[in-house]
Design a protein around this motif. Structure first.
Motif, PDB file in Angstrom:
ATOM      1  N   THR A   1      58.354  22.148  -5.903  1.00 32.12           N
ATOM      2  CA  THR A   1      56.958  22.387  -5.540  1.00 32.12           C
ATOM      3  C   THR A   1      56.843  22.939  -4.119  1.00 32.12           C
ATOM      4  O   THR A   1      57.349  22.348  -3.162  1.00 32.12           O
ATOM      5  N   GLY A   2      56.173  24.080  -4.008  1.00 32.53           N
ATOM      6  CA  GLY A   2      55.985  24.711  -2.703  1.00 32.53           C
ATOM      7  C   GLY A   2      54.909  24.028  -1.885  1.00 32.53           C
ATOM      8  O   GLY A   2      53.975  23.417  -2.421  1.00 32.53           O
ATOM      9  N   MET A   3      55.004  24.144  -0.574  1.00 32.64           N
ATOM     10  CA  MET A   3      54.000  23.552   0.304  1.00 32.64           C
ATOM     11  C   MET A   3      52.627  24.166   0.077  1.00 32.64           C
ATOM     12  O   MET A   3      51.605  23.495   0.239  1.00 32.64           O
ATOM     13  N   ASP A   4      52.575  25.429  -0.334  1.00 33.04           N
ATOM     14  CA  ASP A   4      51.281  26.051  -0.614  1.00 33.04           C
ATOM     15  C   ASP A   4      50.593  25.378  -1.792  1.00 33.04           C
ATOM     16  O   ASP A   4      49.367  25.255  -1.823  1.00 33.04           O
ATOM     17  N   VAL A   5      51.396  24.905  -2.751  1.00 32.44           N
ATOM     18  CA  VAL A   5      50.832  24.196  -3.897  1.00 32.44           C
ATOM     19  C   VAL A   5      50.283  22.839  -3.460  1.00 32.44           C
ATOM     20  O   VAL A   5      49.184  22.441  -3.862  1.00 32.44           O
ATOM     21  N   TYR A   6      51.043  22.128  -2.617  1.00 30.00           N
ATOM     22  CA  TYR A   6      50.538  20.845  -2.105  1.00 30.00           C
ATOM     23  C   TYR A   6      49.221  21.040  -1.338  1.00 30.00           C
ATOM     24  O   TYR A   6      48.288  20.254  -1.480  1.00 30.00           O
ATOM     25  N   ARG A   7      49.151  22.085  -0.543  1.00 29.55           N
ATOM     26  CA  ARG A   7      47.923  22.330   0.222  1.00 29.55           C
ATOM     27  C   ARG A   7      46.764  22.682  -0.704  1.00 29.55           C
ATOM     28  O   ARG A   7      45.614  22.270  -0.462  1.00 29.55           O
ATOM     29  N   ARG A   8      47.043  23.418  -1.750  1.00 27.96           N
ATOM     30  CA  ARG A   8      45.992  23.773  -2.711  1.00 27.96           C
ATOM     31  C   ARG A   8      45.443  22.528  -3.406  1.00 27.96           C
ATOM     32  O   ARG A   8      44.228  22.379  -3.564  1.00 27.96           O
ATOM     33  N   ILE A   9      46.336  21.624  -3.800  1.00 24.41           N
ATOM     34  CA  ILE A   9      45.902  20.381  -4.444  1.00 24.41           C
ATOM     35  C   ILE A   9      45.063  19.547  -3.484  1.00 24.41           C
ATOM     36  O   ILE A   9      43.983  19.053  -3.841  1.00 24.41           O
ATOM     37  N   MET A  10      45.541  19.398  -2.248  1.00 27.39           N
ATOM     38  CA  MET A  10      44.807  18.595  -1.271  1.00 27.39           C
ATOM     39  C   MET A  10      43.444  19.210  -0.951  1.00 27.39           C
ATOM     40  O   MET A  10      42.456  18.492  -0.757  1.00 27.39           O
ATOM     41  N   GLU A  11      43.373  20.517  -0.907  1.00 28.38           N
ATOM     42  CA  GLU A  11      42.115  21.195  -0.582  1.00 28.38           C
ATOM     43  C   GLU A  11      41.043  20.872  -1.616  1.00 28.38           C
ATOM     44  O   GLU A  11      39.883  20.573  -1.266  1.00 28.38           O
ATOM     45  N   LEU A  12      41.405  20.936  -2.889  1.00 30.00           N
ATOM     46  CA  LEU A  12      40.431  20.712  -3.949  1.00 30.00           C
ATOM     47  C   LEU A  12      40.218  19.234  -4.253  1.00 30.00           C
ATOM     48  O   LEU A  12      39.084  18.779  -4.434  1.00 30.00           O
ATOM     49  N   ASP A  13      41.309  18.471  -4.295  1.00 27.54           N
ATOM     50  CA  ASP A  13      41.217  17.077  -4.739  1.00 27.54           C
ATOM     51  C   ASP A  13      40.822  16.107  -3.627  1.00 27.54           C
ATOM     52  O   ASP A  13      40.320  15.017  -3.917  1.00 27.54           O
ATOM     53  N   PHE A  14      41.045  16.480  -2.372  1.00 32.58           N
ATOM     54  CA  PHE A  14      40.699  15.577  -1.268  1.00 32.58           C
ATOM     55  C   PHE A  14      39.677  16.181  -0.309  1.00 32.58           C
ATOM     56  O   PHE A  14      38.588  15.638  -0.124  1.00 32.58           O
ATOM     57  N   PHE A  15      39.996  17.308   0.301  1.00 33.16           N
ATOM     58  CA  PHE A  15      39.116  17.840   1.341  1.00 33.16           C
ATOM     59  C   PHE A  15      37.746  18.257   0.812  1.00 33.16           C
ATOM     60  O   PHE A  15      36.730  18.083   1.500  1.00 33.16           O
ATOM     61  N   ALA A  16      37.680  18.807  -0.406  1.00 35.50           N
ATOM     62  CA  ALA A  16      36.380  19.223  -0.949  1.00 35.50           C
ATOM     63  C   ALA A  16      35.436  18.041  -1.146  1.00 35.50           C
ATOM     64  O   ALA A  16      34.282  18.089  -0.687  1.00 35.50           O
ATOM     65  N   PRO A  17      35.853  16.955  -1.816  1.00 37.76           N
ATOM     66  CA  PRO A  17      34.925  15.821  -1.930  1.00 37.76           C
ATOM     67  C   PRO A  17      34.561  15.199  -0.590  1.00 37.76           C
ATOM     68  O   PRO A  17      33.420  14.753  -0.392  1.00 37.76           O
ATOM     69  N   VAL A  18      35.514  15.186   0.338  1.00 36.09           N
ATOM     70  CA  VAL A  18      35.203  14.663   1.674  1.00 36.09           C
ATOM     71  C   VAL A  18      34.135  15.522   2.338  1.00 36.09           C
ATOM     72  O   VAL A  18      33.174  15.005   2.926  1.00 36.09           O
ATOM     73  N   ALA A  19      34.262  16.842   2.236  1.00 31.02           N
ATOM     74  CA  ALA A  19      33.288  17.744   2.861  1.00 31.02           C
ATOM     75  C   ALA A  19      31.898  17.564   2.251  1.00 31.02           C
ATOM     76  O   ALA A  19      30.889  17.523   2.977  1.00 31.02           O
TER      77      ALA A  19
END
Length: 262
Positions: free
Chosen positions: A100-118
């Motif tokens: 798994t690439g770091m870009d994939v981890y960042r994509r998951i975190m962006e949608l699954d964590f940062f978006a609901p937080v925002a």
């Protein structure tokens, strides 16, 4: 207690699966709805299937690239202040850590964590000013324990629990409620839409997903939990693993290492 009848509810990830089922049931119970996802045609399909489409608005939104404050203004322009936010949008993962690439981890975190937080941060000031509000977060059983092929997904869901537990401890005196929902296998397209280590689409229905709980039954349990102001809600037979981990963590760890999770 949170009665959804007559409430204005904003649901993300509302174009299919659990989000769609939550929308249909909430509409039947008299809620006013704002539905968000990327696919406008699917949102319109869900709106048309609701009990009272005139009380349902469609707000297309890409939660990987959006302005939360602007999105809130657009959502509240339909029926007034958002009283219940359902953070349901997300993406799952089907790949090993080593693949798994770091870009994939960042994509998951962006949608699954940062978006609901925002979205939550955008709504909280208004909820505080009105003396109340309810934020519902669709986490996962994986938010309580990591399983193979879900390193990034488990990390994002674990992060949700830390954030919202702390938020609850800060804001309960001001009438804000937070419900974390941990579904097990629910019969949706979540595995089909999951991403692989290179960011591609998994495009397969997992056996566990195919045999999982019906999305409508899941939605009924979620709204029942919201109605009684549950702080954490476990849905599906996989919830037994959460209880087992409390009393026999070594046994559960051994079983997870050998578990078939696709």
């Amino acid at each position: 207690m949170t009665d959804i009848a007559g409430r204005t509810i904003w649901i993300t990830g509302a174009s299919s699966g659990i989000g769609e089922a939550l929308a249909l049931l909430a509409s039947r119970r008299g809620a006013k709805l704002v539905l968000s996802a990327r696919r406008v045609d699917e949102l319109e399909r869900v709106r048309a299937a609701c009990a009272d489409p005139a009380r349902v608005a469609v707000l297309p939104l890409d939660l990987t690239a959006f302005d939360a404050a602007a999105a809130l203004r657009a959502a509240e322009a339909f029926f007034g202040p958002i009283e219940v936010l359902v953070n349901n949008a997300g993406i799952s993962q089907r790949s090993l850590l080593v693949d798994t690439g770091m870009d994939v981890y960042r994509r998951i975190m962006e949608l699954d964590f940062f978006a609901p937080v925002a979205l939550t941060k955008a709504l909280v000031p208004g909820m505080r000013a009105r003396g109340g509000g309810h934020v519902v977060v669709i986490s996962s059983v994986v938010g309580k324990m990591g399983t193979p092929l879900r390193t990034g997904y488990a990390a994002a869901k674990h992060a949700l629990h830390g954030f919202y537990e702390a938020a609850r401890a800060e804001l309960w005196r001001e009438g804000l409620k937070f419900t974390l929902v941990c579904p097990g296998f629910i019969r949706t397209q979540v595995s089909v839409n999951a991403i692989t280590g290179d960011g591609g689409r998994y495009a397969r229905m997992d056996a566990g997903q195919e045999k999982g709980m019906d999305a409508e039954a899941c939605a009924a349990r979620i709204w029942a939990g919201v109605g009684r102001d549950a702080e954490e809600l476990y849905v599906g037979r996989e919830k037994l693993a959460i209880y087992a981990k409390r009393w026999a963590p070594s046994l559960v760890s051994a079983l997870i290492k050998r578990a078939r999770v696709t």
